[in-house]
Design an enzyme around this catalytic site. Structure first.
Site, short mmCIF file in Angstrom:
data_model
loop_
_atom_site.label_atom_id
_atom_site.label_comp_id
_atom_site.label_asym_id
_atom_site.label_seq_id
_atom_site.Cartn_x
_atom_site.Cartn_y
_atom_site.Cartn_z
N LYS A 22 0.83 -1.21 0.00
CA LYS A 22 0.00 0.00 0.00
C LYS A 22 0.86 1.26 0.00
CE LYS A 22 -1.80 1.93 3.92
NZ LYS A 22 -1.65 3.40 3.99
N ASN A 23 1.80 1.34 0.95
CA ASN A 23 2.52 2.60 1.10
C ASN A 23 3.54 2.85 -0.01
OD1 ASN A 23 0.98 3.26 3.25
ND2 ASN A 23 2.48 2.69 4.82
N CYS A 116 -5.77 8.09 8.35
CA CYS A 116 -6.16 7.69 9.71
C CYS A 116 -5.73 8.76 10.72
CB CYS A 116 -5.47 6.37 10.07
SG CYS A 116 -6.07 4.97 9.12
N ARG A 121 -0.10 14.66 12.45
CA ARG A 121 0.30 14.46 11.07
C ARG A 121 0.54 15.76 10.29
NH1 ARG A 121 -2.27 9.01 8.65
NH2 ARG A 121 -0.13 8.82 7.96
N ASP A 304 3.65 0.77 12.19
CA ASP A 304 2.46 0.17 11.57
C ASP A 304 2.23 -1.28 12.02
OD1 ASP A 304 2.25 2.56 10.27
OD2 ASP A 304 3.00 1.83 8.35
N ARG A 397 -9.09 -0.26 3.43
CA ARG A 397 -8.27 0.73 2.72
C ARG A 397 -6.83 0.22 2.55
NH1 ARG A 397 -7.58 6.06 6.41
NH2 ARG A 397 -9.01 6.74 4.84
N1 EPU Z 1 6.27 14.67 10.66
C1 EPU Z 1 6.38 16.01 10.94
N2 EPU Z 1 6.32 16.88 9.89
C2 EPU Z 1 6.17 16.48 8.61
C3 EPU Z 1 6.05 15.09 8.34
C4 EPU Z 1 6.11 14.21 9.40
O1 EPU Z 1 6.51 16.43 12.08
O2 EPU Z 1 6.11 17.31 7.71
C5 EPU Z 1 6.33 13.70 11.79
C6 EPU Z 1 5.00 12.97 11.98
O3 EPU Z 1 4.12 13.71 12.78
C7 EPU Z 1 5.45 11.68 12.62
C8 EPU Z 1 6.83 11.41 11.97
O4 EPU Z 1 7.26 12.67 11.45
O5 EPU Z 1 5.63 11.85 13.98
C9 EPU Z 1 6.84 10.38 10.87
O6 EPU Z 1 5.93 10.73 9.85
P1 EPU Z 1 6.12 10.32 8.32
O7 EPU Z 1 6.08 11.57 7.52
O8 EPU Z 1 7.28 9.42 8.17
O9 EPU Z 1 4.79 9.51 8.06
P2 EPU Z 1 3.88 9.56 6.77
O10 EPU Z 1 4.73 9.68 5.55
O11 EPU Z 1 2.76 10.52 6.94
C10 EPU Z 1 3.99 6.99 6.32
C11 EPU Z 1 2.97 5.91 6.17
C12 EPU Z 1 2.38 5.57 7.54
C13 EPU Z 1 3.51 5.17 8.49
C14 EPU Z 1 4.57 6.27 8.54
C15 EPU Z 1 5.77 5.90 9.38
C16 EPU Z 1 2.09 6.35 3.97
C17 EPU Z 1 0.97 6.82 3.13
N3 EPU Z 1 1.91 6.36 5.27
O12 EPU Z 1 3.26 8.12 6.83
O13 EPU Z 1 1.55 4.46 7.34
O14 EPU Z 1 2.98 4.98 9.78
O15 EPU Z 1 5.02 6.58 7.21
O16 EPU Z 1 6.35 4.74 8.90
O17 EPU Z 1 3.12 5.93 3.46
C18 EPU Z 1 -0.27 3.03 7.73
O18 EPU Z 1 0.04 2.42 6.70
O19 EPU Z 1 -1.11 2.58 8.56
C19 EPU Z 1 0.38 4.30 8.02
C20 EPU Z 1 -0.11 5.17 8.88
#
Ligand code: EPU
Length: 418
Positions: A22-23, A116, A121, A304, A397
């Site tokens: 998915k990701n 979610c 976020r 995750d 999803r």
């Molecule tokens: N963060 C910030 N600022 C930003 C971006 C992130 O402070 O601009 C913080 C977040 O608040 C969090 C940390 O950095 O504390 C990590 O966030 P990251 O950006 O790595 O997460 P993401 O890209 O929004 C993806 C996956 C998530 C998974 C995380 C961590 C996707 C679409 N989502 O999210 O997947 O938990 O990386 O591995 O790729 C899931 O699949 O259930 C899911 C939530």
């Protein structure tokens, strides 16, 4: 409204094939916008997040054809128009259209993404990255206009190795002028997959999978065929299930090194498994002892997988702990797990202490997010009696054919309409 109904405690035997990640696919599909010809993506999972991305592509006037597990996308006639809030907030990954459209047209008009509710976020690192490349951002009430006269490569240091920010900056920098260097980049396999995809079209990206990624801008991206990597979180979820209920159960089409942080923790708890090149086999469940887990960025234990691990820990002798360090609100599955008979306390929304062994009993429960929902499925599979899970949309999803996959190996599970 559909619900998942499970009659627990069935032995599971046979083979579960892991689907595309998915990701990974949720970044590959928006990235296809950057291509000046046609792209074909295979091993695409049939999940509602992909449906939502297809809707956005169609809204932008891209051509998209989906057959079985393959998607063909032609973005030649894409119109760079506003992506309305009802489309952007269907999923988190809509934010990848920011980097992709900015990279292609030097302008994007979009609303804040959905996904979610597992924490605040923020997307400040994505936006700061775009600004470093020369973009100007106008933000009002969740609405973003990001535009640039010209995008120019730059050195970007990420305060934290965000998966989304790393991918979005790669997307915006792929066609920028000159060289972009991302320091403290995320190292998840999904980052490698997106870099490989873009490179197969002619992009010049090196260092993906390490903390320093270099992108030399190019003008043109040609057609490509690309395969989505196996879903390490889906694989991990089924491996946890196999540890509890597997009798000669084999998981295939996975990359074992991607889930080494999980396999090593399960082994520490006492799980015996055979790990092959692209499969993991479990002969039978055993007696397990408690373990301590802390979530970390890759290659650490993935956030995750901490929720799906909770039911496993209820079946371990003694005390286990989970420390969540990535998201502020990722224990929403715990109250329902306790309702099913678990002994769990949560401190500051950060550390869960699980005391086992507690038998679980079937209950009416409700998914609050994707991985929390998956955790309740695991609970239902090991519980005595009937469990019904509400809010199945969260689970569907992200888990391809979860009902059929579990049914095929002997679970008593069905999707019912109520
Ligand atoms: N963060 C910030 N600022 C930003 C971006 C992130 O402070 O601009 C913080 C977040 O608040 C969090 C940390 O950095 O504390 C990590 O966030 P990251 O950006 O790595 O997460 P993401 O890209 O929004 C993806 C996956 C998530 C998974 C995380 C961590 C996707 C679409 N989502 O999210 O997947 O938990 O990386 O591995 O790729 C899931 O699949 O259930 C899911 C939530």
């Amino acid at each position: 409204m559909s619900k998942i109904r499970i009659e627990g405690r069935k032995e599971l035997t046979g083979t579960i094939e892991i689907s595309g990640a998915k990701n990974s696919v949720v970044a590959l599909i928006p990235a296809s916008i950057l291509c000046d010809e046609q792209v074909t993506i295979s091993n695409v999972p049939n999940i509602t997040d992909v449906d939502a991305l297809e809707e956005i592509l169609l809204h932008l006037n891209a051509k998209i054809a989906r057959t079985d597990n393959t998607v063909v996308i032609n973005s030649n006639n894409v119109e760079n128009k506003e992506i309305p809030e009802e489309l952007s907030n269907k999923l988190r990954a809509s934010y990848y259209f920011m980097g992709a459209l900015l990279g292609k047209f030097k302008k994007v008009d979009i609303y804040f993404p959905g996904g979610c509710v597992i924490g605040e976020r923020p997307i400040n690192l994505h936006l700061a990255g775009f600004e470093s490349l020369g973009a100007k951002i106008t933000e009002k009430d969740n609405h973003f206009i990001i535009e640039a006269e010209e995008l120019n490569g730059n050195n970007i240091y990420l305060d934290m190795p965000s998966v989304g920010a790393t991918i979005n900056i790669i997307l915006a920098a792929t066609k920028a002028k000159g060289k972009t260097i991302i320091e403290n980049a995320a190292q998840e396999p999904e980052i490698v997959n997106i870099a490989t995809f873009l490179n197969s079209m002619g992009a010049k990206i090196t260092g993906a999978g390490t903390s320093t990624i270099t992108i030399e801008g190019v003008d043109y991206l040609h057609s490509s065929f690309h395969e989505v990597i196996p879903d390490r979180i889906e694989a991990g979820t089924y491996l946890i299930i196999a540890s509890l209920l597997g009798h000669k159960l084999r998981l295939t089409n996975l990359i074992p090194s991607h889930i080494e942080s999980l396999t090593s923790k399960l082994k520490e708890a006492g799980v015996k498994m055979t790990i092959g090149k692209d499969y993991i086999y479990i002969k039978e469940p055993r007696n397990y002892k408690g373990i301590n887990v802390t979530t970390q960025v890759y290659p650490g234990f993935p956030t995750d997988l901490q929720q799906p691990l909770v039911p496993f820990l209820t079946q371990c002798e003694g005390e286990s702990t989970i420390e969540e360090t990535i998201w502020e609100n990722r224990f929403q599955n715990i109250p329902d797990t306790v309702k099913m008979g678990a002994n769990i306390t949560v401190e500051d929304n950060t550390i869960a202490t699980i005391k086992g062994i507690t038998p679980l009993h079937g209950s009416d429960v409700s998914a609050t997010d994707l991985r929390g929902g998956a955790s309740l499925v695991v609970c239902g599979l090991i519980a005595e009696g009937i469990t019904t899970i509400d809010n199945t949309k969260y689970i569907l999803r992200g888990y391809n054919n979860i009902i059929e996959k579990l049914k095929n190996v002997g679970a008593s599970i069905e999707l019912i309409d109520e």
